[in-house]
Design a protein around this motif. Sequence first.
Motif, PDB file in Angstrom:
ATOM      1  N   HIS A  57       0.844  -1.197   0.000  1.00 33.94           N
ATOM      2  CA  HIS A  57       0.000   0.000   0.000  1.00 33.94           C
ATOM      3  C   HIS A  57       0.884   1.255   0.000  1.00 33.94           C
ATOM      4  O   HIS A  57       0.825   2.085   0.898  1.00 33.94           O
ATOM      5  CB  HIS A  57      -0.955  -0.015   1.194  1.00 33.94           C
ATOM      6  N   GLU A  58       1.723   1.323  -1.010  1.00 37.17           N
ATOM      7  CA  GLU A  58       2.622   2.450  -1.222  1.00 37.17           C
ATOM      8  C   GLU A  58       2.262   3.122  -2.542  1.00 37.17           C
ATOM      9  O   GLU A  58       1.643   2.492  -3.410  1.00 37.17           O
ATOM     10  CB  GLU A  58       4.079   1.969  -1.258  1.00 37.17           C
ATOM     11  N   PRO A  59       2.643   4.401  -2.722  1.00 34.38           N
ATOM     12  CA  PRO A  59       2.237   5.127  -3.933  1.00 34.38           C
ATOM     13  C   PRO A  59       2.547   4.396  -5.237  1.00 34.38           C
ATOM     14  O   PRO A  59       1.699   4.327  -6.130  1.00 34.38           O
ATOM     15  CB  PRO A  59       3.030   6.433  -3.821  1.00 34.38           C
ATOM     16  N   MET A  60       3.758   3.832  -5.351  1.00 35.81           N
ATOM     17  CA  MET A  60       4.141   3.185  -6.598  1.00 35.81           C
ATOM     18  C   MET A  60       3.211   2.028  -6.943  1.00 35.81           C
ATOM     19  O   MET A  60       2.805   1.856  -8.104  1.00 35.81           O
ATOM     20  CB  MET A  60       5.574   2.676  -6.501  1.00 35.81           C
ATOM     21  N   TYR A  61       2.826   1.247  -5.937  1.00 41.27           N
ATOM     22  CA  TYR A  61       1.979   0.078  -6.171  1.00 41.27           C
ATOM     23  C   TYR A  61       0.509   0.470  -6.331  1.00 41.27           C
ATOM     24  O   TYR A  61      -0.226  -0.182  -7.075  1.00 41.27           O
ATOM     25  CB  TYR A  61       2.162  -0.926  -5.037  1.00 41.27           C
ATOM     26  N   VAL A  62       0.089   1.529  -5.658  1.00 38.20           N
ATOM     27  CA  VAL A  62      -1.274   2.040  -5.855  1.00 38.20           C
ATOM     28  C   VAL A  62      -1.436   2.525  -7.292  1.00 38.20           C
ATOM     29  O   VAL A  62      -2.464   2.269  -7.944  1.00 38.20           O
ATOM     30  CB  VAL A  62      -1.581   3.182  -4.860  1.00 38.20           C
ATOM     31  N   LEU A  63      -0.422   3.211  -7.821  1.00 38.71           N
ATOM     32  CA  LEU A  63      -0.450   3.675  -9.206  1.00 38.71           C
ATOM     33  C   LEU A  63      -0.426   2.494 -10.171  1.00 38.71           C
ATOM     34  O   LEU A  63      -1.094   2.515 -11.208  1.00 38.71           O
ATOM     35  CB  LEU A  63       0.727   4.607  -9.472  1.00 38.71           C
ATOM     36  N   LEU A  64       0.341   1.463  -9.830  1.00 47.39           N
ATOM     37  CA  LEU A  64       0.372   0.258 -10.653  1.00 47.39           C
ATOM     38  C   LEU A  64      -0.999  -0.414 -10.669  1.00 47.39           C
ATOM     39  O   LEU A  64      -1.458  -0.892 -11.717  1.00 47.39           O
ATOM     40  CB  LEU A  64       1.435  -0.710 -10.124  1.00 47.39           C
ATOM     41  N   CYS A  65      -1.664  -0.430  -9.528  1.00 48.12           N
ATOM     42  CA  CYS A  65      -3.013  -0.987  -9.439  1.00 48.12           C
ATOM     43  C   CYS A  65      -3.967  -0.212 -10.351  1.00 48.12           C
ATOM     44  O   CYS A  65      -4.769  -0.795 -11.086  1.00 48.12           O
ATOM     45  CB  CYS A  65      -3.498  -0.936  -7.991  1.00 48.12           C
ATOM     46  N   SER A  66      -3.854   1.118 -10.319  1.00 52.91           N
ATOM     47  CA  SER A  66      -4.665   1.968 -11.193  1.00 52.91           C
ATOM     48  C   SER A  66      -4.354   1.688 -12.658  1.00 52.91           C
ATOM     49  O   SER A  66      -5.254   1.678 -13.509  1.00 52.91           O
ATOM     50  CB  SER A  66      -4.406   3.435 -10.863  1.00 52.91           C
ATOM     51  N   PHE A  67      -3.097   1.435 -12.957  1.00 53.11           N
ATOM     52  CA  PHE A  67      -2.639   1.116 -14.310  1.00 53.11           C
ATOM     53  C   PHE A  67      -3.319  -0.158 -14.813  1.00 53.11           C
ATOM     54  O   PHE A  67      -3.806  -0.223 -15.956  1.00 53.11           O
ATOM     55  CB  PHE A  67      -1.127   0.956 -14.272  1.00 53.11           C
ATOM     56  N   CYS A  68      -3.358  -1.174 -13.957  1.00 51.23           N
ATOM     57  CA  CYS A  68      -3.972  -2.448 -14.332  1.00 51.23           C
ATOM     58  C   CYS A  68      -5.488  -2.320 -14.476  1.00 51.23           C
ATOM     59  O   CYS A  68      -6.094  -2.942 -15.372  1.00 51.23           O
ATOM     60  CB  CYS A  68      -3.630  -3.518 -13.292  1.00 51.23           C
ATOM     61  N   ILE A  69      -6.113  -1.542 -13.611  1.00 54.20           N
ATOM     62  CA  ILE A  69      -7.553  -1.312 -13.714  1.00 54.20           C
ATOM     63  C   ILE A  69      -7.883  -0.648 -15.046  1.00 54.20           C
ATOM     64  O   ILE A  69      -8.864  -0.994 -15.714  1.00 54.20           O
ATOM     65  CB  ILE A  69      -8.056  -0.452 -12.538  1.00 54.20           C
ATOM     66  N   ASN A  70      -7.043   0.304 -15.454  1.00 54.77           N
ATOM     67  CA  ASN A  70      -7.260   0.964 -16.741  1.00 54.77           C
ATOM     68  C   ASN A  70      -7.093  -0.017 -17.896  1.00 54.77           C
ATOM     69  O   ASN A  70      -7.813   0.069 -18.904  1.00 54.77           O
ATOM     70  CB  ASN A  70      -6.283   2.136 -16.916  1.00 54.77           C
ATOM     71  N   GLY A  71      -6.155  -0.950 -17.763  1.00 57.55           N
ATOM     72  CA  GLY A  71      -5.995  -1.988 -18.785  1.00 57.55           C
ATOM     73  C   GLY A  71      -7.245  -2.831 -18.933  1.00 57.55           C
ATOM     74  O   GLY A  71      -7.673  -3.158 -20.047  1.00 57.55           O
ATOM     75  N   LEU A  72      -7.857  -3.181 -17.809  1.00 54.89           N
ATOM     76  CA  LEU A  72      -9.121  -3.931 -17.845  1.00 54.89           C
ATOM     77  C   LEU A  72     -10.235  -3.093 -18.470  1.00 54.89           C
ATOM     78  O   LEU A  72     -11.051  -3.604 -19.250  1.00 54.89           O
ATOM     79  CB  LEU A  72      -9.519  -4.351 -16.424  1.00 54.89           C
TER      80      LEU A  72
END
Length: 318
Positions: A57-72
């Motif tokens: 639950h750090e900024p880099m991984y939260v942004l990565l999570c957002s990145f993957c959600i956008n891919g979906l």
Amino acid sequence: RERLNIFILTGIFTLSGINETMNYRGTIFSLTLLYYCLILFFNISLIIIIILDENLHEPMYVLLCSFCINGLYGTTGFYPKFLFDLLSSSQEISYEGCLLQAFIMYSFACCDLSILAVMAYDRYLAICRPLHYHSFMSKRRLSQLVCFSWLTPLCIFSISIILTSGLKLCGSKIQKLFCVNWIIVKLACPEADTIPNNIVSYATIIIYVSHGFFIIWTYMHLIRTCVTSKDDRVKFMQTCVPHLVSLVTFLFVIVFDLMYMRFGSTDLPQSLQNFIAIEFLLIPPLMNPLIYGFKLTKIRNRILCFDSTLTYKSILSQ
């Protein structure tokens, strides 16, 4: 003229590009379905890992999570309709459905670039200004940046689609596998006023070109900082290389597609034209979770730990 009359009466667009693959539809359907399932599996797996592990639950991984959600989000706007078209005798889409798909395609691509820009800013703070990182990248600032990366393209393309929906159209054939706003605008009648659409398009280009310049600026500082420090070089290789690979791949496929759509030849084989059209829906959505999953140490360790736990439980059960 007959197609135009049908469009006026029913509001149905005709998509092109699939009829030429009639003899291979079964194979293409199976491969596409498998590929889409892989995209869903890897992106959803990465999202779940980040959500469930509090250490991520750090900024880099939260942004990565957002990145993957956008891919979906982006692939869901294309693959289900494409799979349905492969099974259908005619490739048609309603006027409203076409506008929705065009909105999803454009907002997905621009949201990717916005997230990549925010990721670059995060890496810049972490490596170039580590003492101020936590004060600058607070939970509130992170929430604002995530909202910015999503709301900016959604607002811009809402305006663009609203303007397009007000145009009177004199054509019904979309020369692509999916709907694109620029192609819909090209179908407007000669007397239609497309100047507002052009203004929004140029404003959008300026906004996202500025995103690109911002990313270049951050990497100039990152490289200059990492040259003088061994620890920073290690951090750069671990966290910036995946971001850089994603960025270069994204820019290549998007710029190539836009250049071909504007200036490309229609003499190329239809299968090659189709591949060019959907490159940005093929490569980044699957490549990004794989690169980040294998390259980022914390995520890789989490995956290996999960696999070890499953293996240990299976041994105990025997």
